[in-house]
Motif scaffolding. Structure first.
Motif, PDB file in Angstrom:
ATOM      1  N   GLN A 158       2.499  -7.117   0.581  1.00 60.55           N
ATOM      2  CA  GLN A 158       2.966  -7.039  -0.790  1.00 60.55           C
ATOM      3  C   GLN A 158       1.870  -6.522  -1.713  1.00 60.55           C
ATOM      4  O   GLN A 158       0.815  -7.122  -1.819  1.00 60.55           O
ATOM      5  N   ASN A 171       1.989  -5.053  -5.647  1.00 57.79           N
ATOM      6  CA  ASN A 171       2.883  -4.798  -6.774  1.00 57.79           C
ATOM      7  C   ASN A 171       4.338  -5.056  -6.399  1.00 57.79           C
ATOM      8  O   ASN A 171       5.250  -4.387  -6.878  1.00 57.79           O
ATOM      9  N   LYS A 231       5.883  -4.489  -3.593  1.00 55.67           N
ATOM     10  CA  LYS A 231       6.521  -3.514  -2.717  1.00 55.67           C
ATOM     11  C   LYS A 231       5.802  -3.472  -1.382  1.00 55.67           C
ATOM     12  O   LYS A 231       4.586  -3.466  -1.312  1.00 55.67           O
ATOM     13  N   ILE A 241       4.653  -1.606   2.106  1.00 59.11           N
ATOM     14  CA  ILE A 241       4.203  -0.250   2.386  1.00 59.11           C
ATOM     15  C   ILE A 241       4.663   0.168   3.776  1.00 59.11           C
ATOM     16  O   ILE A 241       4.459  -0.543   4.749  1.00 59.11           O
ATOM     17  N   ARG A 249       5.896  -0.438   9.337  1.00 60.67           N
ATOM     18  CA  ARG A 249       5.193  -1.049   8.207  1.00 60.67           C
ATOM     19  C   ARG A 249       3.699  -1.050   8.483  1.00 60.67           C
ATOM     20  O   ARG A 249       3.269  -1.388   9.589  1.00 60.67           O
ATOM     21  N   TYR A 303       2.406   7.681   3.690  1.00 58.79           N
ATOM     22  CA  TYR A 303       2.921   6.384   3.266  1.00 58.79           C
ATOM     23  C   TYR A 303       4.100   6.560   2.307  1.00 58.79           C
ATOM     24  O   TYR A 303       4.238   7.595   1.659  1.00 58.79           O
ATOM     25  N   THR A 330       7.352   4.150  -0.095  1.00 53.27           N
ATOM     26  CA  THR A 330       7.874   2.891  -0.597  1.00 53.27           C
ATOM     27  C   THR A 330       9.046   2.446   0.277  1.00 53.27           C
ATOM     28  O   THR A 330       9.539   3.200   1.130  1.00 53.27           O
ATOM     29  N   GLU A 331       9.509   1.228   0.067  1.00 52.38           N
ATOM     30  CA  GLU A 331      10.610   0.703   0.870  1.00 52.38           C
ATOM     31  C   GLU A 331      11.893   1.518   0.708  1.00 52.38           C
ATOM     32  O   GLU A 331      12.542   1.829   1.714  1.00 52.38           O
ATOM     33  N   GLU A 381      12.201   4.658  -0.005  1.00 50.84           N
ATOM     34  CA  GLU A 381      11.977   5.923   0.696  1.00 50.84           C
ATOM     35  C   GLU A 381      12.031   5.716   2.204  1.00 50.84           C
ATOM     36  O   GLU A 381      12.625   6.521   2.930  1.00 50.84           O
ATOM     37  N   TYR A 435       0.994  10.277   0.394  1.00 47.67           N
ATOM     38  CA  TYR A 435       2.200   9.568  -0.023  1.00 47.67           C
ATOM     39  C   TYR A 435       3.382  10.525  -0.077  1.00 47.67           C
ATOM     40  O   TYR A 435       3.228  11.694  -0.449  1.00 47.67           O
ATOM     41  N   VAL A 483       2.702   4.775  -5.843  1.00 48.85           N
ATOM     42  CA  VAL A 483       2.990   3.584  -6.645  1.00 48.85           C
ATOM     43  C   VAL A 483       2.544   2.317  -5.945  1.00 48.85           C
ATOM     44  O   VAL A 483       2.540   1.251  -6.531  1.00 48.85           O
ATOM     45  N   VAL A 484       2.225   2.424  -4.677  1.00 49.96           N
ATOM     46  CA  VAL A 484       1.706   1.270  -3.944  1.00 49.96           C
ATOM     47  C   VAL A 484       0.408   1.664  -3.290  1.00 49.96           C
ATOM     48  O   VAL A 484       0.191   2.812  -2.962  1.00 49.96           O
TER      49      VAL A 484
END
Length: 239
Positions: free
Chosen positions: A47, A49, A51, A53, A75, A127, A129-130, A132, A196, A201-202
């Motif tokens: 975790q 922020n 979210k 990764i 993950r 990498y 986000t969830e 995506e 990314y 954002v993460v």
């Protein structure tokens, strides 16, 4: 004047009440501590922020031929990985030979050596986000379920992971007849090492080496002969 005995009994009663109150307080604290879940390193790493990764790792390894291209995905805070890669649906050399002329049945999962870093020749991890990852992983599963035929010239292991990269919005070399190692290195180069899928954002989580869940029994693949990347060379590749 107060009776000394009465004073003593009052003091003893007060001490007893204090002891009961302290004991009760300790019990409440212990109960609260037991009810509260303990934080684990995995949950803390997963975790950032709010979210989790995720990633797709484009990889190339040595093989008995000119190499193999495939992807890891999963993950970043977990050792378990998923593997997707296109290859003939047998360990026999006959389909590989036929596959240079005609399409042959294929498999799209793990092959021998995919979990061994000793065979790794190139890697490029991106990498996401969830949300995506849900889209990309679903696409990979769809691509695997479609069971495409394997052919060295028209649709090989590089063409398979090239479709994944293109779906992710990455720029792709466009030539699936490159050696797997050269294609993965070129993919990273033309995307300028982009880390990314979209905006970062993460933060990147530390990755771990995967836990091998199964081992193939085939012979250890040999390193490919030193040769420059060329379409004509890869047309003779085993993957």
């Amino acid at each position: 004047m107060r009776d000394p005995g009465t004073k003593t009994r009052g003091l003893a009663l007060g001490v007893s009440l204090c002891a009961v109150a302290i004991a009760a307080g300790l019990q409440i604290q212990v109960a609260n501590a037991q009810d509260k879940p303990a934080a684990t390193p995995a949950s803390a790493q997963a975790q950032t922020n709010g979210k989790a990764i995720y990633y797709v790792d484009f990889r190339a390894r040595t093989a008995a031929s000119y190499g193999h291209a495939f992807v890891w995905y999963g993950r970043a805070d977990q050792k378990q990985v998923e593997i997707a890669g296109l290859h003939p649906a047998t360990e026999s050399v006959i389909p590989y030979i036929i596959g240079h002329v005609l399409p042959v049945p294929s498999e799209t999962g793990k092959s021998y050596g995919d979990l061994d870093d000793d065979y790794l020749t190139a890697s490029y991890r991106v990498y996401m986000t969830e949300p995506e990852a849900k889209r990309v992983f679903a696409y990979i599963k769809h691509l695997q379920a479609s069971s495409p035929l394997w052919n060295a010239a028209t649709y090989n292991c590089v063409a398979f992971i090239q479709d994944i990269a293109r779906y992710m919005g990455l720029q792709v070399p466009g030539n699936h007849l490159l050696y797997p190692e050269d294609w993965v290195k070129r993919l990273k180069e033309i995307n300028h090492g982009r880390r990314y899928m979209s905006t970062p954002v993460v933060a990147q989580a530390p990755s771990s080496k995967p836990t091998a869940t199964a081992h193939a029994t085939s012979q250890k693949p040999a390193a490919p002969a030193n040769a420059q990347s060329a379409a004509t060379g890869y047309a003779a590749a085993g993957y």
